[in-house]
Scaffold this motif. Structure first.
Motif, PDB file in Angstrom:
ATOM      1  N   PHE A   1       0.850  -1.198   0.000  1.00  0.00           N
ATOM      2  CA  PHE A   1       0.000   0.000   0.000  1.00  0.00           C
ATOM      3  C   PHE A   1       0.880   1.240   0.000  1.00  0.00           C
ATOM      4  O   PHE A   1       1.722   1.408   0.887  1.00  0.00           O
ATOM      5  CB  PHE A   1      -0.932   0.003   1.222  1.00  0.00           C
ATOM      6  N   LEU A   2       0.693   2.097  -1.004  1.00  0.00           N
ATOM      7  CA  LEU A   2       1.503   3.309  -1.125  1.00  0.00           C
ATOM      8  C   LEU A   2       0.678   4.564  -0.855  1.00  0.00           C
ATOM      9  O   LEU A   2      -0.461   4.664  -1.278  1.00  0.00           O
ATOM     10  CB  LEU A   2       2.104   3.420  -2.537  1.00  0.00           C
ATOM     11  N   GLN A   3       1.311   5.497  -0.176  1.00  0.00           N
ATOM     12  CA  GLN A   3       0.682   6.782   0.117  1.00  0.00           C
ATOM     13  C   GLN A   3       1.673   7.872  -0.273  1.00  0.00           C
ATOM     14  O   GLN A   3       2.889   7.685  -0.104  1.00  0.00           O
ATOM     15  CB  GLN A   3       0.482   6.868   1.633  1.00  0.00           C
ATOM     16  N   VAL A   4       1.188   9.001  -0.771  1.00  0.00           N
ATOM     17  CA  VAL A   4       2.092  10.106  -1.119  1.00  0.00           C
ATOM     18  C   VAL A   4       1.861  11.255  -0.152  1.00  0.00           C
ATOM     19  O   VAL A   4       0.725  11.672   0.054  1.00  0.00           O
ATOM     20  CB  VAL A   4       1.864  10.602  -2.569  1.00  0.00           C
ATOM     21  N   LYS A   5       2.934  11.749   0.446  1.00  0.00           N
ATOM     22  CA  LYS A   5       2.811  12.885   1.375  1.00  0.00           C
ATOM     23  C   LYS A   5       3.769  13.997   0.964  1.00  0.00           C
ATOM     24  O   LYS A   5       4.902  13.729   0.562  1.00  0.00           O
ATOM     25  CB  LYS A   5       3.142  12.453   2.810  1.00  0.00           C
ATOM     26  N   VAL A   6       3.280  15.228   1.100  1.00  0.00           N
ATOM     27  CA  VAL A   6       4.127  16.388   0.789  1.00  0.00           C
ATOM     28  C   VAL A   6       4.829  16.834   2.062  1.00  0.00           C
ATOM     29  O   VAL A   6       4.192  17.113   3.067  1.00  0.00           O
ATOM     30  CB  VAL A   6       3.274  17.554   0.216  1.00  0.00           C
ATOM     31  N   ARG A   7       6.152  16.866   2.013  1.00  0.00           N
ATOM     32  CA  ARG A   7       6.956  17.396   3.126  1.00  0.00           C
ATOM     33  C   ARG A   7       7.980  18.322   2.508  1.00  0.00           C
ATOM     34  O   ARG A   7       9.019  17.868   2.028  1.00  0.00           O
ATOM     35  CB  ARG A   7       7.677  16.272   3.873  1.00  0.00           C
ATOM     36  N   PRO A   8       7.696  19.629   2.493  1.00  0.00           N
ATOM     37  CA  PRO A   8       8.548  20.585   1.782  1.00  0.00           C
ATOM     38  C   PRO A   8      10.028  20.500   2.148  1.00  0.00           C
ATOM     39  O   PRO A   8      10.891  20.683   1.306  1.00  0.00           O
ATOM     40  CB  PRO A   8       7.963  21.946   2.161  1.00  0.00           C
ATOM     41  N   ASN A   9      10.321  20.191   3.409  1.00  0.00           N
ATOM     42  CA  ASN A   9      11.728  20.233   3.828  1.00  0.00           C
ATOM     43  C   ASN A   9      12.341  18.861   4.092  1.00  0.00           C
ATOM     44  O   ASN A   9      13.270  18.743   4.874  1.00  0.00           O
ATOM     45  CB  ASN A   9      11.869  21.099   5.089  1.00  0.00           C
ATOM     46  N   TRP A  10      11.825  17.829   3.420  1.00  0.00           N
ATOM     47  CA  TRP A  10      12.328  16.503   3.777  1.00  0.00           C
ATOM     48  C   TRP A  10      13.830  16.364   3.556  1.00  0.00           C
ATOM     49  O   TRP A  10      14.506  15.619   4.248  1.00  0.00           O
ATOM     50  CB  TRP A  10      11.557  15.388   3.060  1.00  0.00           C
ATOM     51  N   LEU A  11      14.382  17.128   2.598  1.00  0.00           N
ATOM     52  CA  LEU A  11      15.832  17.052   2.331  1.00  0.00           C
ATOM     53  C   LEU A  11      16.662  17.614   3.479  1.00  0.00           C
ATOM     54  O   LEU A  11      17.880  17.472   3.514  1.00  0.00           O
ATOM     55  CB  LEU A  11      16.173  17.792   1.037  1.00  0.00           C
ATOM     56  N   GLU A  12      16.013  18.297   4.420  1.00  0.00           N
ATOM     57  CA  GLU A  12      16.712  18.868   5.581  1.00  0.00           C
ATOM     58  C   GLU A  12      16.311  18.172   6.884  1.00  0.00           C
ATOM     59  O   GLU A  12      16.600  18.669   7.958  1.00  0.00           O
ATOM     60  CB  GLU A  12      16.420  20.381   5.689  1.00  0.00           C
ATOM     61  N   GLU A  13      15.604  17.048   6.793  1.00  0.00           N
ATOM     62  CA  GLU A  13      15.134  16.364   8.011  1.00  0.00           C
ATOM     63  C   GLU A  13      16.032  15.184   8.363  1.00  0.00           C
ATOM     64  O   GLU A  13      16.257  14.290   7.545  1.00  0.00           O
ATOM     65  CB  GLU A  13      13.695  15.863   7.819  1.00  0.00           C
ATOM     66  N   LYS A  14      16.490  15.202   9.596  1.00  0.00           N
ATOM     67  CA  LYS A  14      17.422  14.178  10.076  1.00  0.00           C
ATOM     68  C   LYS A  14      16.852  12.759   9.925  1.00  0.00           C
ATOM     69  O   LYS A  14      17.559  11.833   9.529  1.00  0.00           O
ATOM     70  CB  LYS A  14      17.713  14.468  11.558  1.00  0.00           C
ATOM     71  N   GLU A  15      15.544  12.598  10.253  1.00  0.00           N
ATOM     72  CA  GLU A  15      14.931  11.265  10.238  1.00  0.00           C
ATOM     73  C   GLU A  15      14.972  10.639   8.851  1.00  0.00           C
ATOM     74  O   GLU A  15      15.154   9.440   8.701  1.00  0.00           O
ATOM     75  CB  GLU A  15      13.453  11.302  10.687  1.00  0.00           C
ATOM     76  N   ARG A  16      14.787  11.468   7.819  1.00  0.00           N
ATOM     77  CA  ARG A  16      14.790  10.934   6.444  1.00  0.00           C
ATOM     78  C   ARG A  16      16.163  10.323   6.124  1.00  0.00           C
ATOM     79  O   ARG A  16      16.269   9.310   5.475  1.00  0.00           O
ATOM     80  CB  ARG A  16      14.486  12.026   5.407  1.00  0.00           C
ATOM     81  N   TYR A  17      17.220  10.973   6.602  1.00  0.00           N
ATOM     82  CA  TYR A  17      18.582  10.488   6.332  1.00  0.00           C
ATOM     83  C   TYR A  17      18.823   9.162   7.052  1.00  0.00           C
ATOM     84  O   TYR A  17      19.420   8.250   6.506  1.00  0.00           O
ATOM     85  CB  TYR A  17      19.616  11.533   6.757  1.00  0.00           C
ATOM     86  N   SER A  18      18.345   9.077   8.299  1.00  0.00           N
ATOM     87  CA  SER A  18      18.508   7.832   9.068  1.00  0.00           C
ATOM     88  C   SER A  18      17.827   6.683   8.334  1.00  0.00           C
ATOM     89  O   SER A  18      18.365   5.573   8.253  1.00  0.00           O
ATOM     90  CB  SER A  18      17.877   7.977  10.457  1.00  0.00           C
ATOM     91  N   GLU A  19      16.645   6.938   7.780  1.00  0.00           N
ATOM     92  CA  GLU A  19      15.907   5.909   7.048  1.00  0.00           C
ATOM     93  C   GLU A  19      16.680   5.445   5.816  1.00  0.00           C
ATOM     94  O   GLU A  19      16.545   4.320   5.368  1.00  0.00           O
ATOM     95  CB  GLU A  19      14.531   6.439   6.608  1.00  0.00           C
ATOM     96  N   MET A  20      17.482   6.346   5.241  1.00  0.00           N
ATOM     97  CA  MET A  20      18.258   5.997   4.047  1.00  0.00           C
ATOM     98  C   MET A  20      19.621   5.410   4.405  1.00  0.00           C
ATOM     99  O   MET A  20      20.422   5.114   3.537  1.00  0.00           O
ATOM    100  CB  MET A  20      18.471   7.239   3.169  1.00  0.00           C
ATOM    101  N   GLY A  21      19.913   5.320   5.706  1.00  0.00           N
ATOM    102  CA  GLY A  21      21.210   4.784   6.118  1.00  0.00           C
ATOM    103  C   GLY A  21      22.340   5.771   5.948  1.00  0.00           C
ATOM    104  O   GLY A  21      23.503   5.397   5.872  1.00  0.00           O
ATOM    105  N   LEU A  22      22.007   7.069   5.876  1.00  0.00           N
ATOM    106  CA  LEU A  22      23.032   8.106   5.742  1.00  0.00           C
ATOM    107  C   LEU A  22      23.146   8.893   7.041  1.00  0.00           C
ATOM    108  O   LEU A  22      22.237   8.882   7.869  1.00  0.00           O
ATOM    109  CB  LEU A  22      22.649   9.079   4.611  1.00  0.00           C
ATOM    110  N   ASP A  23      24.255   9.568   7.203  1.00  0.00           N
ATOM    111  CA  ASP A  23      24.465  10.405   8.389  1.00  0.00           C
ATOM    112  C   ASP A  23      24.136  11.858   8.026  1.00  0.00           C
ATOM    113  O   ASP A  23      24.767  12.455   7.177  1.00  0.00           O
ATOM    114  CB  ASP A  23      25.924  10.291   8.850  1.00  0.00           C
TER     115      ASP A  23
END
Length: 305
Positions: free
Chosen positions: A277-299
């Motif tokens: 099941f896929l959902q699309v969400k708008v997050r204008p600043n996701w490129l600056e959010e720490k949690e998104r990086y953790s999910e990608m395995g990046l620091d």
């Protein structure tokens, strides 16, 4: 297996974006563990594929392509790539035969002067089917004049030419010791992350130039069902409202096609039924959010200037 005979260690594949690192990882491992698209910079996290060669276990660190970073995400990806190389027992530099010594390759060779010290560094010239023999020989000489490579391999990651020789050579150069992963494990990324990568690959292939790096996918929920199937809920984060419309497509056709394609690959990968099941969400600043990086395995901190 007795520890005395076995070998195990890490091999970092480095190179420019699109040099064929993911294709080579998948070819070495014999399964699809790293996403492969025709877009550059598709590998974000250091995906490790595990290959067995005789008594040796080779753990491949498939690093993001090395390029000139412009944004936080770029900087974090480049830091992850060099970090993967500096942690490895053996480094393999992948260079595309038909592109030769580009500015990017020159920058990587400079970086190797420091990171390669005390390590075995091999050269793999990829996509050899795209050039004539004299060009290949001249490129081999040029690269070996610039850096003291332990060995040079001519390969086609896509077609498999020369890959066995490279894998055998790598296995012989790993330190003696017990295996690092169970024999049946082919990647050390959790399934949630692999599932997110598969969906992101399908989006990238479907959308081409429209939304190259403005999206990320996260597996929000993973539920094991009694009938042996799995329910997987994922969120596709985009930076702008307009992007949401592009991903959904006319009457939801795009997201439906992406979902079907990702589900089919997940089912093949896991060998069982998957409800995606896929959902699309708008997050204008996701490129600056720490949690998104953790999910990608990046620091996240690696993105700091």
């Amino acid at each position: 297996m007795s520890d005395a005979k076995t070998r195990a260690g890490f091999v970092a594949l480095i190179g420019e974006p699109n040099a064929g690192k993911s294709t080579l990882t998948n070819r070495m491992v014999g399964a699809k563990v790293s996403i492969v698209t025709h877009k550059v910079q598709t590998t974000r996290a250091r995906i490790r594929g595990v290959a067995i060669e005789g008594d040796a276990q080779i753990v491949f660190v498939d690093t993001p392509g090395l390029f000139q970073p412009r944004r936080r995400l770029d900087r974090a990806m480049v830091a992850a790539a060099w970090g993967g190389a500096s942690d490895a027992d053996v480094i393999v530099l992948l260079v595309e035969a038909h592109r030769g010594v580009t500015e990017g390759v020159e920058r990587i060779l400079e970086g190797l002067e420091e990171i390669g010290q005390g390590r075995t560094v091999a050269l793999a010239i990829n996509k050899i089917d795209k050039v004539e023999a004299p060009v290949l020989l001249a490129l081999t000489k040029d690269l070996n004049d610039r850096y003291n490579f332990a060995e040079t391999f001519m390969i086609s990651a896509e077609k498999g030419h020369g890959v066995k020789d490279l894998r055998k050579w790598l296995a012989e150069r790993l330190p003696e010791g017990p295996w690092l992963y169970p024999e049946d494990q082919i990647a050390d990324l959790p399934m949630r992350m692999i599932a997110a990568e598969i969906t992101r690959e399908k989006l990238t292939l479907r959308l081409h130039q429209e939304l190259p790096y403005q999206l990320t996918v996260e597996t929000e929920n993973w539920e094991e069902r009694k009938d042996g199937s799995a329910r997987v809920d994922q969120i596709i984060y985009v930076a702008r409202d307009g992007h949401k419309g592009i991903i959904l497509g006319k009457r939801g056709e795009t997201i439906k096609a992406v979902s079907q394609s990702a589900r089919a690959e997940l089912e093949e990968f896991m060998g069982r039924k998957v409800h995606l099941f896929l959902q699309v969400k708008v997050r204008p600043n996701w490129l600056e959010e720490k949690e998104r990086y953790s999910e990608m395995g990046l620091d996240f901190r690696d993105g700091n200037k």
